[in-house]
Design an enzyme around this catalytic site. Sequence first.
Site, mmCIF file in Angstrom:
data_model
loop_
_atom_site.group_PDB
_atom_site.id
_atom_site.type_symbol
_atom_site.label_atom_id
_atom_site.label_comp_id
_atom_site.label_asym_id
_atom_site.label_seq_id
_atom_site.Cartn_x
_atom_site.Cartn_y
_atom_site.Cartn_z
ATOM 1 N N ASP A 100 -7.767 5.281 -1.099
ATOM 2 C CA ASP A 100 -6.430 5.082 -1.655
ATOM 3 C C ASP A 100 -6.162 5.997 -2.843
ATOM 4 O OD1 ASP A 100 -5.871 3.150 0.203
ATOM 5 O OD2 ASP A 100 -6.181 1.461 -1.148
ATOM 6 N N HIS B 134 0.834 -1.200 0.000
ATOM 7 C CA HIS B 134 0.000 0.000 0.000
ATOM 8 C C HIS B 134 0.873 1.255 0.000
ATOM 9 C CE1 HIS B 134 -2.422 3.260 1.719
ATOM 10 N NE2 HIS B 134 -3.474 2.643 1.208
ATOM 11 N N ASP C 299 -9.447 1.301 -4.688
ATOM 12 C CA ASP C 299 -8.846 0.777 -3.466
ATOM 13 C C ASP C 299 -7.963 -0.411 -3.820
ATOM 14 O OD1 ASP C 299 -9.263 1.348 -0.444
ATOM 15 O OD2 ASP C 299 -9.212 -0.830 -0.551
ATOM 16 N N TYR C 300 -6.747 -0.424 -3.279
ATOM 17 C CA TYR C 300 -5.826 -1.535 -3.522
ATOM 18 C C TYR C 300 -6.092 -2.644 -2.510
ATOM 19 C CZ TYR C 300 -3.221 2.502 -5.382
ATOM 20 O OH TYR C 300 -2.850 3.659 -6.023
#
Length: 267
Positions: free
Chosen positions: A153, A40, A166-167
């Site tokens: 994110d 992230h 979103d990761y």
Amino acid sequence: APAGALDLPGTPGAALARRAIDPPPWHRFPRGALAGDFLHDLLEWLAAEGFALAGNEGMEAALRRRCERAGHGERADELVEWMRALLAARLPSLGAALQDLRVLITEMEFWLPSAHLQAQAVDALCQRRLLNGQPRPALPQRELHGMLMGFADLVFEHEGRYWVLDYKSNSLGQDGAAYDHAALEAAMAHHRYDVQAAIYLLALHRLLRARLGAAYEPARQLGGALYFFLRGIDGPARGEYAIPATPALLELLDTLDHLLADEASLA
């Protein structure tokens, strides 16, 4: 070499055979929360640099240094290979890759006020409207009173539409075949990412309404939420689970908007 001869370790034929058998780096990288945090942070940094890794020796060197500092020095080559492939992977909903995007907001902070909001009400709305009726665990019964705060994110604009991404570093299996649409949807349901997506999209919906005013047309300008499963880029779904801004989703956001307070502060 004679027919049927075996390649000895270290010979070119043996190396090619190993590459044919070995899974790609995204299926070999360690699992777990620490690995997820590292990935992230790496993607947050890459986004701040415009995802401009391809052909950029300076960024590649900086990426390797980040790997060293995080204790992944022995995997630096694999991580460079993974990030190159990830940033070049076309997201099906966009027909574009991360490295093609130009208008980016990383880690968008949002605040949503709530007054005696029942978690069951949000749960019921998401169960009805998202993930095609996929069974999922119920949210804990609680009352939300105060401010809901979070960080998305990535928020970006592509061809006139705004998206939140979103990761996810979840491991769903040993190869790309484990990351088909059904598997991604099951993971979305199990972890209740549907609720996360609804909150993120409500925050983006409010931000666009505040910034664009009367010119804002949600059906035309709100793209939706993309969940990018980083280990699934070689799978049938290319790692993407999309929640597009359909009329049903916009109705959900409007309902949530009334459940929460009327104003929100977004950075």
